[in-house]
Design a protein around this motif. Structure first.
Motif, PDB file in Angstrom:
ATOM      1  N   PHE A  62       0.954  -1.255   0.053  1.00  0.00           N
ATOM      2  CA  PHE A  62       0.051  -0.101  -0.002  1.00  0.00           C
ATOM      3  C   PHE A  62       0.814   1.106  -0.024  1.00  0.00           C
ATOM      4  CE2 PHE A  62      -1.502   3.425   2.690  1.00  0.00           C
ATOM      5  CZ  PHE A  62      -2.663   3.924   2.312  1.00  0.00           C
ATOM      6  N   SER A  63       1.814   1.374   0.817  1.00  0.00           N
ATOM      7  CA  SER A  63       2.791   2.532   0.945  1.00  0.00           C
ATOM      8  C   SER A  63       3.504   2.608  -0.339  1.00  0.00           C
ATOM      9  CB  SER A  63       3.901   2.286   1.795  1.00  0.00           C
ATOM     10  OG  SER A  63       3.390   2.038   3.178  1.00  0.00           O
ATOM     11  N   GLN A  64       3.841   1.588  -1.156  1.00  0.00           N
ATOM     12  CA  GLN A  64       4.401   1.987  -2.593  1.00  0.00           C
ATOM     13  C   GLN A  64       3.571   2.224  -3.524  1.00  0.00           C
ATOM     14  OE1 GLN A  64       7.261   2.655  -1.265  1.00  0.00           O
ATOM     15  NE2 GLN A  64       8.281   1.705  -3.102  1.00  0.00           N
ATOM     16  N   LEU A  65       2.525   1.487  -3.360  1.00  0.00           N
ATOM     17  CA  LEU A  65       1.418   1.886  -4.799  1.00  0.00           C
ATOM     18  C   LEU A  65       0.563   3.160  -4.565  1.00  0.00           C
ATOM     19  CD1 LEU A  65      -0.081  -1.665  -5.255  1.00  0.00           C
ATOM     20  CD2 LEU A  65       1.646  -0.381  -6.755  1.00  0.00           C
ATOM     21  N   LYS A  66       0.519   3.790  -3.332  1.00  0.00           N
ATOM     22  CA  LYS A  66      -0.252   4.947  -3.406  1.00  0.00           C
ATOM     23  C   LYS A  66       0.555   6.150  -4.030  1.00  0.00           C
ATOM     24  CE  LYS A  66       1.525   6.448   1.374  1.00  0.00           C
ATOM     25  NZ  LYS A  66       1.100   6.949   2.713  1.00  0.00           N
ATOM     26  N   LYS A  67       1.691   5.894  -4.089  1.00  0.00           N
ATOM     27  CA  LYS A  67       2.657   6.926  -4.929  1.00  0.00           C
ATOM     28  C   LYS A  67       2.422   6.599  -6.438  1.00  0.00           C
ATOM     29  CE  LYS A  67       5.882   6.202  -1.004  1.00  0.00           C
ATOM     30  NZ  LYS A  67       6.884   5.380  -0.889  1.00  0.00           N
ATOM     31  N   ASN A  68       2.081   5.482  -6.837  1.00  0.00           N
ATOM     32  CA  ASN A  68       1.870   5.287  -8.139  1.00  0.00           C
ATOM     33  C   ASN A  68       0.346   4.672  -8.364  1.00  0.00           C
ATOM     34  OD1 ASN A  68       4.703   4.878  -9.258  1.00  0.00           O
ATOM     35  ND2 ASN A  68       4.747   4.355  -7.312  1.00  0.00           N
ATOM     36  N   GLU A  69      -0.628   5.232  -7.927  1.00  0.00           N
ATOM     37  CA  GLU A  69      -2.162   4.699  -8.004  1.00  0.00           C
ATOM     38  C   GLU A  69      -2.405   4.588  -9.326  1.00  0.00           C
ATOM     39  OE1 GLU A  69      -5.022   6.256  -5.318  1.00  0.00           O
ATOM     40  OE2 GLU A  69      -3.530   7.086  -4.055  1.00  0.00           O
ATOM     41  N   ASN A  70      -2.030   5.390 -10.422  1.00  0.00           N
ATOM     42  CA  ASN A  70      -2.444   5.404 -11.802  1.00  0.00           C
ATOM     43  C   ASN A  70      -2.132   4.135 -12.449  1.00  0.00           C
ATOM     44  OD1 ASN A  70       0.380   6.219 -11.680  1.00  0.00           O
ATOM     45  ND2 ASN A  70       0.135   6.717 -13.777  1.00  0.00           N
ATOM     46  N   LYS A  71      -1.250   3.090 -11.715  1.00  0.00           N
ATOM     47  CA  LYS A  71      -0.897   1.848 -12.432  1.00  0.00           C
ATOM     48  C   LYS A  71      -1.683   0.812 -12.067  1.00  0.00           C
ATOM     49  CE  LYS A  71       4.097   3.014 -12.759  1.00  0.00           C
ATOM     50  NZ  LYS A  71       4.158   2.787 -14.193  1.00  0.00           N
ATOM     51  N   ASN A  75     -10.329  -0.429  -7.681  1.00  0.00           N
ATOM     52  CA  ASN A  75     -11.006  -1.330  -6.560  1.00  0.00           C
ATOM     53  C   ASN A  75      -9.710  -2.064  -5.792  1.00  0.00           C
ATOM     54  OD1 ASN A  75     -10.277  -2.693  -9.131  1.00  0.00           O
ATOM     55  ND2 ASN A  75     -11.248  -4.632  -7.780  1.00  0.00           N
ATOM     56  N   VAL A  76      -8.554  -2.162  -6.419  1.00  0.00           N
ATOM     57  CA  VAL A  76      -7.436  -2.590  -5.883  1.00  0.00           C
ATOM     58  C   VAL A  76      -6.988  -1.829  -4.873  1.00  0.00           C
ATOM     59  CG1 VAL A  76      -5.320  -3.661  -6.080  1.00  0.00           C
ATOM     60  CG2 VAL A  76      -6.808  -3.994  -7.780  1.00  0.00           C
ATOM     61  N   MET A  77      -6.800  -0.684  -5.202  1.00  0.00           N
ATOM     62  CA  MET A  77      -6.165   0.358  -4.165  1.00  0.00           C
ATOM     63  C   MET A  77      -7.239   0.486  -2.944  1.00  0.00           C
ATOM     64  SD  MET A  77      -3.522   2.129  -4.053  1.00  0.00           S
ATOM     65  CE  MET A  77      -2.673   2.854  -2.488  1.00  0.00           C
ATOM     66  N   HIS A  78      -8.356   0.444  -3.499  1.00  0.00           N
ATOM     67  CA  HIS A  78      -9.523   0.668  -2.192  1.00  0.00           C
ATOM     68  C   HIS A  78      -9.168  -0.634  -1.291  1.00  0.00           C
ATOM     69  CE1 HIS A  78     -13.483   1.523  -0.362  1.00  0.00           C
ATOM     70  NE2 HIS A  78     -13.537   0.274  -0.459  1.00  0.00           N
ATOM     71  N   THR A  79      -9.082  -1.905  -1.683  1.00  0.00           N
ATOM     72  CA  THR A  79      -8.953  -3.099  -0.700  1.00  0.00           C
ATOM     73  C   THR A  79      -7.751  -2.764   0.043  1.00  0.00           C
ATOM     74  OG1 THR A  79     -10.107  -4.354  -2.482  1.00  0.00           O
ATOM     75  CG2 THR A  79      -8.665  -5.301  -0.600  1.00  0.00           C
ATOM     76  N   LEU A  80      -6.618  -2.450  -0.639  1.00  0.00           N
ATOM     77  CA  LEU A  80      -5.309  -2.026   0.160  1.00  0.00           C
ATOM     78  C   LEU A  80      -5.570  -1.053   1.161  1.00  0.00           C
ATOM     79  CD1 LEU A  80      -2.812  -2.416  -2.826  1.00  0.00           C
ATOM     80  CD2 LEU A  80      -3.058  -4.027  -0.965  1.00  0.00           C
ATOM     81  N   THR A  81      -6.158   0.035   0.955  1.00  0.00           N
ATOM     82  CA  THR A  81      -6.615   1.090   1.851  1.00  0.00           C
ATOM     83  C   THR A  81      -6.958   0.659   2.865  1.00  0.00           C
ATOM     84  OG1 THR A  81      -6.380   2.628   0.058  1.00  0.00           O
ATOM     85  CG2 THR A  81      -7.359   3.542   2.235  1.00  0.00           C
ATOM     86  N   LYS A  82      -8.092  -0.086   2.776  1.00  0.00           N
ATOM     87  CA  LYS A  82      -8.963  -0.755   3.914  1.00  0.00           C
ATOM     88  C   LYS A  82      -8.091  -1.564   4.684  1.00  0.00           C
ATOM     89  CE  LYS A  82     -12.009  -4.054   3.087  1.00  0.00           C
ATOM     90  NZ  LYS A  82     -12.949  -4.717   2.529  1.00  0.00           N
TER      91      LYS A  82
END
Length: 390
Positions: A62-71, A75-82
């Motif tokens: 999550f920490s890494q992908l929130k800097k590259n959310e466009n990739k 729904n994946v980012m939403h699940t990781l955030t939760k």
């Protein structure tokens, strides 16, 4: 990796797991935008999420992908955030209880060392939210076990019922599980770091090398750095490194600095050179962990290489530990971990120690319990025959 041109056969790893590893590697790179676009093509994102959760690495992902959310899909980012937020609250909850447990034990003159949980997260990652933990694990001297049990029961914890035929719990287990029904917290009391026949430092030595955790205001004690490295290597190896989280712990310890001269002394004394070599091969191959000259010596052993390739199967399978441990492949792997003939012989002897399953197969009066020793092979064979007939 420079270890006599040896490398793991990574062909069995799916591209979703490869992507997971690539994202974890970027945490240690200066250029955070170094994600390869082609790595995100034709990804099964449901499998990707399952892998991140199974390997307990989703806080770092999550920490890494929130800097590259466009990739990635939203729904994946939403699940990781939760999942990240849920874990952060869980770690805070455990941190508060850890502090209270430390205080109660100290007031009752019981020395204890916290092995994992928030204390480990703060020590290795500098942030308790960056690692997951479902419970608290503490180590005490076996002579304090009865006293610790009474204390925990008085605090509202309930004890797991263990089979106790001929005191088998002392030989087959190295911890007891307690659960607090109101706080929903599980606490494991260990009297050994690892089960028999492993060799390890006595509690008095571990206590003498203890450190104070930075996770709490009230003093919480953890293992010394070198003892922690030995413990994490032994624990991960015994479980086949089936969760990447344990390899990432080793990777972070090495990157943050550990006196490997002192580590090597412990590894030699407690016959753990091969499993340390296994851990170093896996972290350097999968996470690009930088190895110094002393570490590189350990990764050249054929036994460490064999153990590394065997563990790769467990990392790739994404199965619960109880399923993995029931396989013949895992039993062969576990036997291969034993570095000396004496430890292998002791393990075989322990297999012949009676268990509660024997008592269920053939009930004998207590004065005749000694007969379970010669009868154990027959009772074990009978259970196998009945299982195959079902």
């Amino acid at each position: 990796m420079d270890n006599n041109n040896y490398s793991l056969d990574l062909s069995i790893i799916p591209k979703e797991l490869t992507l997971l590893l690539e994202i974890l590697k970027t945490e240690n790179e200066e250029m955070k935008e170094s994600f390869k676009n082609e790595s995100y093509i034709d990804i099964d994102w449901n499998l990707f999420l399952d892998l991140a959760i199974h390997h307990r690495v989703y806080p770092l992902i999550f920490s890494q992908l929130k800097k590259n959310e466009n990739k990635i899909p939203s729904n994946v980012m939403h699940t990781l955030t939760k999942e990240y937020k849920k874990n952060a609250f869980q770690m805070l909850h455990l941190c508060g209880e850890m502090e209270q447990i430390s205080k109660h034990f100290s007031e009752n003159q019981i020395h204890l060392l916290f092995l994992k949980g928030p204390a480990l997260a703060a020590d290795i990652y500098g942030d308790i939210s960056r690692r997951t933990s479902k419970d608290l694990d503490v180590l005490i001297a076996i002579t304090d076990l009865e006293k610790a049990e009474k204390l925990l029961l008085s605090l509202g914890y309930e004890k797991e019922v263990l089979p106790n035929l001929l005191n088998e719990w002392k030989w087959r287990n190295h911890h007891i599980v307690f659960f607090h029904p109101k706080k929903k917290i599980q606490l494991e009391i260990h009297w050994r770091l690892e089960p028999l026949p492993s060799k390890e430092p006595p509690f008095t030595e571990l206590w003498g090398r203890r450190r104070v955790s930075s996770a709490t205001n009230y003093p919480v004690y953890v293992l010394g750095k070198e003892d922690l490295f030995l413990y994490l290597v032994s624990h991960g190896a015994r479980h086949g490194w089936f969760r990447l989280r344990w390899l990432i712990d080793i990777d972070h310890m090495i990157r943050r600095g550990v006196d490997f001269n002192r580590v090597e002394i412990l590894l030699r004394k407690y016959q753990s050179l091969n499993i340390a070599g296994q851990a170093l091969i896996l972290t350097s191959e999968l996470l690009n962990t930088p190895l110094n000259d002393k570490m590189k010596v350990l990764v050249t052993g054929n036994r460490s290489k064999k153990l590394s390739q065997m563990a790769l199967s467990f990392i790739n399978e994404m199965k619960p530990l109880n399923i993995i441990m029931s396989t013949n492949y895992y039993r062969r792997y576990l036997f291969s971990l034993k570095s000396s003939n004496s430890r292998k012989i002791l393990r075989i002897i322990l297999l012949f120690y009676p268990s509660s399953a024997d008592a269920k197969t053939l009930e004998l009066p207590k004065p005749l319990h000694f007969l379970y020793f010669p009868l154990r092979p027959l009772l074990w064979a009978w259970r196998k025959i009945r299982k195959h007939k079902v």
